[in-house]
Design a protein around this motif. Structure first.
Motif: not given
Ligand SMILES: Nc1ncnc2c1ncn2[C@@H]1O[C@H](COP(=O)(O)OP(=O)(O)OP(=O)(O)O)[C@@H](O)[C@H]1O
Ligand SMILES: [Mg+2]
Lengths: 254, 262
Positions: B88, B92, B150, B168-169, B171-173, B176-177
Motif C-alpha cells: 500500500l 500510494r 494501488v 484517510r480512513l 479513502t482507505f476502506r 483504495v482497499l
C-alpha cells in the motif's frame, strides 16, 4: 443586493491534444445569483464539462478567476456539488454505499447518512436497488443513482453534467419535475449542462449558449415564463426555436 | 445454441479429472504386481493406500500435520500483513516507489531459496528461521500485487476522494482497499499457496524439528517410500483445500465485478 454565489472572470483553459493546443475555454465571464437555475447548452466538445470541472475545483483554470461565495476556488468545496457526465459510481460499492460516500465527513451520524441516502434513492425511483452493485444497473439507472448521490448532501450550488441524457422520455420528464421540486424546496443554485434545448427552456431561469473552438459564451437568454411550463406550449416552442437558431447561425458561420 | 457435453456438469468434470490418475494407478499397480517395476523403490498404489490407512491412525502424523499448519499460519499471516502494508505504501507514494522499487525489483531476481543460509545464520535454523522464511516467501507476492493494484486505481475514481473530501480512513476502506482488491487477493492467494510450499520446504532445509517435512524425511531414511508418497498426498490435499477455499473467499469478496451469475 445579494452577492453572486458564483463569479467567473475571463476564465480560460486549454489542453494539449496530440501536440496541438486546444482552447477548451476562452474569456468566460459568468455570474450566478443564489437560487438561480441556469442551463448551459452547446455543441459537443465546446467545453461544457471542462467548465464544470473548473467550477467544481477539480481542475484549475489557466487564466481568469473563479469565485465561489466570494472566495477563490482552489479545490473542491462542500458548497459545490457535481454530477459527472459519466455516472462515476465506484463498482465495488453497493448503490447505497456509493450515495453515502457523498455524506462522508459530514456531521451526520452513520444512521442518518443511511437514512438520507435511502431517501435520495427513493427520490429517483430506485428504492429497491440499495444493495445492488453498479454493474447490475442499466445505464439510465446508474445515472439516476449518480443524481441521487449529487442531491444527497444538498449543496448550495449543484453542477449537473447532462444528468438525464441516458433516460427514456418518461423518466426524464419525471426527474425534471423532481429536480424543479427539489430546487424550489432547497432554494439552491443549479447549473445544468444539457444538449436538450427543450429541457433547458423548461427548467432554467437563464439559458447560456456556448460556442466551440474556442469554447466561449455566445448568448444568454433569460426565460421568464412562469412555472410549471408546458412542454408543448407556444412560448416554449418559440424560445426553443430562438436558441436553436442561435446555435445554427453559429454553426453556419463557423 | 451452445453445445452441452456430458462433461460440462460438475460431476462429469470431476470424473473426467479423476480418470487419468485412476488409470495411472491401475497401470502402476499392474506393473508392480507383475514385477515389471521394483515395488520397494516405486511404491505401488496398494502399498500407498495401506500407508495412508496407517498414517491417519498415527498420532505422530497428526501432530506433524498440525505443527506444519500452525507454522504455515504464523508465517503466512505475518507475510500477508507485511506485504499488504508495504504494498500500500509503495503503491500510494511515488517517493517510496522510487526509493525502494529498484531494490525490490532486483530482489525479485534472486531465487528465494538462497535466503535460507542467511536466515539460518541470522535467526537460527529453529522455529524463527522457518517462520521468517515463510514470511518472506508470502510477503513478496502480496507486496508486488498490492502495489500494482494501488497504482492502477483509475484517476476518475480517485477524483471522488477530492470531490467528497474523504478522510484517510474512508479513502482507505471505500476506495483504495476495495479498488485494489482484485490484485491484493491475487497476491494473497499466491501467498497462501506459496506459504504452504515454503513451510514444507523450510522443514526440509532448516534443522529438523517437527512437521510434515520432517515426517517425510524420517520415512525416507527408512526407505519407506509408500509412507513418503502417503505424506505427499496429504500435503497435496492441504494445498488443494487452501486453493479451493481461498478461491471461494475471493469469489465472494469480488462479487461486485462478477458477471451476473445464475
Ligand atoms: N483532460 C483533457 N485532456 C485533453 N483535452 C481535453 C481534456 N478534457 C477536455 N479536453 C478537450 O476540451 C474540449 C472540450 O471538452 P469537454 O469535455 O469540455 O466538452 P463538452 O462540451 O463537455 O462536450 P460533450 O457535450 O460531448 O460532453 C474538447 O476539445 C476536448 O478534446
Ligand atoms: Mg461533456
Amino acid at each position: 443586493m445579494t452577492q453572486d454565489i458564483l463569479t467567473l472572470n475571463a476564465v480560460a483553459k486549454h489542453f494539449a491534444v496530440d501536440g496541438r493546443k486546444v482552447e477548451a475555454l476562452r474569456g468566460i465571464d459568468l455570474a450566478l445569483r443564489p437560487g438561480e437555475f441556469t442551463a448551459l447548452v452547446g455543441a459537443s466538445g465546446c467545453g461544457k464539462s471542462t467548465l464544470l470541472r473548473l467550477i467544481a475545483g477539480l481542475d484549475a483554470p489557466d487564466a481568469g478567476q473563479i469565485l465561489l461565495n466570494g472566495t477563490q476556488v482552489r479545490g473542491p468545496s462542500r458548497d459545490c456539488g457535481l454530477i459527472f457526465q459519466d455516472h462515476r459510481l465506484l463498482p465495488w460499492l453497493s448503490v447505497l454505499q456509493n450515495i453515502e460516500l457523498a455524506l462522508s465527513g459530514t456531521t451526520h451520524s452513520a444512521q442518518a447518512r443511511q437514512k438520507l441516502s435511502q431517501a435520495s434513492l427513493d427520490l429517483v425511483g430506485l428504492a429497491d436497488f440499495a444493495n445492488a452493485f453498479p454493474r447490475q444497473l442499466s445505464g439510465g439507472m446508474a445515472q439516476r443513482v449518480a443524481l441521487a448521490r449529487g442531491l444527497v448532501n444538498r449543496p448550495p450550488l449543484l453542477l449537473l453534467d447532462e444528468p438525464f441524457s441516458a433516460l427514456d422520455s418518461l423518466t426524464r420528464a419525471r426527474l425534471q419535475t423532481e429536480l424543479l421540486r427539489i430546487w424550489a424546496h432547497e432554494g439552491n443554485s443549479m447549473l445544468l449542462v444539457t444538449h436538450d434545448v427543450e429541457e433547458a427552456v423548461l427548467l432554467a431561469d437563464r439559458v447560456i449558449v456556448l460556442a466551440a473552438n474556442p469554447g466561449r459564451i455566445q448568448a444568454a437568454v433569460d426565460i421568464t415564463l412562469p412555472r410549471p411550463r408546458l412542454r408543448n406550449s407556444a412560448e416554449v416552442a418559440a424560445l426553443k426555436t430562438l436558441i436553436l437558431q442561435g446555435l445554427d447561425d453559429f454553426a453556419e458561420a463557423a | 445454441m451452445s453445445a452441452r457435453h456430458w462433461h460440462d456438469s460438475r460431476w462429469g468434470t470431476l470424473a473426467l479429472g479423476l480418470a487419468f490418475p485412476a488409470a495411472l494407478a491401475l497401470v502402476w499397480q499392474g506393473a508392480a504386481a507383475k514385477g515389471i517395476i521394483d515395488s520397494s523403490v516405486w511404491a505401488s498404489p496398494w502399498l500407498v493406500a495401506k500407508a495412508v490407512a496407517t498414517q491417519v491412525r498415527d498420532p505422530q502424523f497428526w501432530s506433524d500435520l498440525g505443527a506444519s499448519l500452525w507454522r504455515d499460519a504464523q508465517g503466512t499471516v505475518l507475510g500477508i500483513l507485511l506485504g499488504l502494508g508495504a504494498g500500500l505504501a509503495l503503491g500510494r507514494s511515488a517517493l517510496a516507489r522510487d526509493f525502494f522499487g529498484p531494490t525490490l525489483d532486483a530482489a525479485k531476481a534472486v531465487p528465494i531459496f538462497t535466503w535460507v543460509p542467511l536466515l539460518a545464520v541470522w535467526l537460527g535454523s529453529g522455529e524463527e528461521g522457518k517462520i521468517a522464511f515463510i514470511t518472506l516467501v508470502t510477503a513478496l507476492p502480496v507486496l508486488f500485487n498490492t502495489a500494482e493494484g494501488v497504482r492502477s486505481l483509475e484517476a476518475r475514481h480517485l477524483e471522488l476522494i477530492r470531490l467528497y473530501h474523504l478522510g484517510r480512513l474512508t479513502t482507505f476502506r471505500r476506495v483504495v482497499l476495495p479498488g485494489a482488491g482484485p490484485a491484493i487477493l491475487r497476491g494473497v492467494h499466491q501467498a497462501v499457496l506459496f506459504g504452504w510450499l515454503a513451510t514444507i520446504g523450510a522443514e526440509f532445509l532448516f534443522e529438523a524439528g517437527n512437521g510434515m517435512g520432517t515426517n517425510i524425511n524420517g520415512f525416507k531414511e527408512l526407505y519407506a517410500l509408500d509412507f513418503v508418497v502417503a505424506d505427499m498426498l496429504a500435503i497435496g490435499l492441504v494445498g488443494i483445500i487452501f486453493d479451493l477455499g481461498f478461491g471461494r473467499i475471493e469469489k465472494f469478496l469480488l462479487r461486485w465485478r462478477e458477471d451476473s451469475s445464475p
